[in-house]
Design an enzyme around this catalytic site. Sequence first.
Site, PDB file in Angstrom:
ATOM      1  N   SER A  66      41.637  38.273  38.207  1.00 58.04           N
ATOM      2  CA  SER A  66      40.477  39.149  38.309  1.00 58.04           C
ATOM      3  C   SER A  66      40.103  39.686  36.925  1.00 58.04           C
ATOM      4  O   SER A  66      39.831  38.910  36.010  1.00 58.04           O
ATOM      5  CB  SER A  66      40.770  40.261  39.313  1.00 58.04           C
ATOM      6  OG  SER A  66      39.595  40.938  39.678  1.00 58.04           O
ATOM      7  N   HIS A  67      40.098  41.022  36.717  1.00 57.60           N
ATOM      8  CA  HIS A  67      39.791  41.574  35.397  1.00 57.60           C
ATOM      9  C   HIS A  67      40.849  41.158  34.376  1.00 57.60           C
ATOM     10  O   HIS A  67      40.626  41.244  33.162  1.00 57.60           O
ATOM     11  CB  HIS A  67      39.704  43.108  35.477  1.00 57.60           C
ATOM     12  CG  HIS A  67      39.079  43.730  34.266  1.00 57.60           C
ATOM     13  ND1 HIS A  67      38.989  45.094  34.092  1.00 57.60           N
ATOM     14  CD2 HIS A  67      38.515  43.191  33.160  1.00 57.60           C
ATOM     15  CE1 HIS A  67      38.417  45.364  32.944  1.00 57.60           C
ATOM     16  NE2 HIS A  67      38.114  44.231  32.352  1.00 57.60           N
ATOM     17  N   ASP A  94      35.265  34.484  46.691  1.00 53.35           N
ATOM     18  CA  ASP A  94      36.557  34.841  47.299  1.00 53.35           C
ATOM     19  C   ASP A  94      36.543  36.257  47.878  1.00 53.35           C
ATOM     20  O   ASP A  94      37.585  36.827  48.166  1.00 53.35           O
ATOM     21  CB  ASP A  94      37.687  34.701  46.280  1.00 53.35           C
ATOM     22  CG  ASP A  94      37.604  35.690  45.125  1.00 53.35           C
ATOM     23  OD1 ASP A  94      36.607  36.464  45.076  1.00 53.35           O
ATOM     24  OD2 ASP A  94      38.510  35.706  44.283  1.00 53.35           O
ATOM     25  N   HIS A 149      40.384  37.061  47.535  1.00 55.14           N
ATOM     26  CA  HIS A 149      40.706  37.575  46.199  1.00 55.14           C
ATOM     27  C   HIS A 149      42.142  38.081  46.092  1.00 55.14           C
ATOM     28  O   HIS A 149      42.782  37.929  45.049  1.00 55.14           O
ATOM     29  CB  HIS A 149      39.732  38.689  45.835  1.00 55.14           C
ATOM     30  CG  HIS A 149      39.693  39.008  44.376  1.00 55.14           C
ATOM     31  ND1 HIS A 149      39.182  38.145  43.424  1.00 55.14           N
ATOM     32  CD2 HIS A 149      40.103  40.105  43.690  1.00 55.14           C
ATOM     33  CE1 HIS A 149      39.276  38.687  42.236  1.00 55.14           C
ATOM     34  NE2 HIS A 149      39.843  39.887  42.358  1.00 55.14           N
ATOM     35  N   ASP A 199      44.594  37.143  48.351  1.00 54.39           N
ATOM     36  CA  ASP A 199      45.476  36.021  48.699  1.00 54.39           C
ATOM     37  C   ASP A 199      45.943  35.313  47.441  1.00 54.39           C
ATOM     38  O   ASP A 199      47.070  34.790  47.377  1.00 54.39           O
ATOM     39  CB  ASP A 199      44.738  34.994  49.568  1.00 54.39           C
ATOM     40  CG  ASP A 199      44.526  35.470  50.991  1.00 54.39           C
ATOM     41  OD1 ASP A 199      45.223  36.417  51.413  1.00 54.39           O
ATOM     42  OD2 ASP A 199      43.664  34.897  51.679  1.00 54.39           O
ATOM     43  N   GLN A 229      48.900  38.734  48.030  1.00 53.81           N
ATOM     44  CA  GLN A 229      48.785  40.039  48.672  1.00 53.81           C
ATOM     45  C   GLN A 229      47.858  39.934  49.895  1.00 53.81           C
ATOM     46  O   GLN A 229      47.030  39.046  49.961  1.00 53.81           O
ATOM     47  CB  GLN A 229      48.210  41.068  47.690  1.00 53.81           C
ATOM     48  CG  GLN A 229      49.112  41.413  46.518  1.00 53.81           C
ATOM     49  CD  GLN A 229      50.313  42.256  46.909  1.00 53.81           C
ATOM     50  OE1 GLN A 229      50.463  42.672  48.056  1.00 53.81           O
ATOM     51  NE2 GLN A 229      51.184  42.509  45.938  1.00 53.81           N
ATOM     52  N   LEU A 255      50.751  37.970  53.322  1.00 54.43           N
ATOM     53  CA  LEU A 255      49.935  37.538  54.464  1.00 54.43           C
ATOM     54  C   LEU A 255      48.847  36.596  53.978  1.00 54.43           C
ATOM     55  O   LEU A 255      48.144  36.875  53.007  1.00 54.43           O
ATOM     56  CB  LEU A 255      49.301  38.747  55.149  1.00 54.43           C
ATOM     57  CG  LEU A 255      50.251  39.679  55.903  1.00 54.43           C
ATOM     58  CD1 LEU A 255      49.516  40.927  56.354  1.00 54.43           C
ATOM     59  CD2 LEU A 255      50.870  38.962  57.091  1.00 54.43           C
TER      60      LEU A 255
END
Length: 323
Positions: free
Chosen positions: A121-122, A267, A289, A291, A295, A299
């Site tokens: 991500s960031h 996502d 995003h 997964d 996380q 799951l």
Amino acid sequence: MKKKISLLGLSLICGLTAINAQASGLQKVNASYVSSDYAKTKYPIVFNHGMFGFSRLGTSSLGVDYFYQVLPDLARNGANVYATQVSPLESTEVRGEQLLQQVDEVLALTGAPKVNLIGHSHGGPTIRYIEIVAPNKVASLTAVAGTIKGSKVADDILNNKAANLVLTIVGQYLVAPLETLLEGNPNLPNNLNRSLQSISEKGSTEFNAKYPSAAIPTDCGNGQKVTSNGVYHYSWTGTAQITNILDIADSAISQLAPLSYKNSDNDGLVSRCNTHLGQVIRDNYYQSHLDEVNQVLGLKGLFAPNPVDLFRQHANRLKLEGL
């Protein structure tokens, strides 16, 4: 006497504050046993979390890692692996400088001349900052659902005063400080607007114009895998929103991008094409995003790929490249 005690107390408080402010938060992940050298890369692997992210909340025996179960698995397969800790909510430049301190620490601890950086991500633009300011310290960059060209979700929140106010109260003043407290580094700064501006499409366009890279494609294809500075670039992402009905938090978060983009080619937080950097390993995994970092608590969809496997395979990819 009371004045002396007060001065002493103030000195101690200032001293502790200084120590905490300088604490990098770097975590070396070790394994109780090593089963193979499948993930044993030439250079250390250094992970960097995304917005509202963390290295580990709690202790190694009683805590949750951001890249859930990923780093211990890599360590068991021979990798020399580290998790970094930067501000959950800050600009790419601020997070990048925090990360640079920890990269230098890894180089000092291991004697290695370079590191393999992986950011989610960031964390994608954040690891790219290291290549910008210190390319000689980088062997490879891997962006997992990285906000390389930004997320329209951030633009929309910035343009919505009510949503911005709520997220500032909840995120900047409650969630992020709690995360840094649980990480043991409460003095890390947090600023929601600077964070949103950095991962917005507008802010990302400005950042990429200021710091261009041949690894960032102009279209929805691949960028240059190895740039002129010798750094390798990779990326992957998912295009799913709800993958497990039990994962309520993930499912709720993953509805933001479909609302912003009016489509499901994302996502849940970042559009597929905006994540591309260098060699695109795959951009349509059945993953949301969260997964992508395994996380919440592992799951995932019934037929979805195991995120732990994907990171292990990528470490082997880096190994085979001589990285």
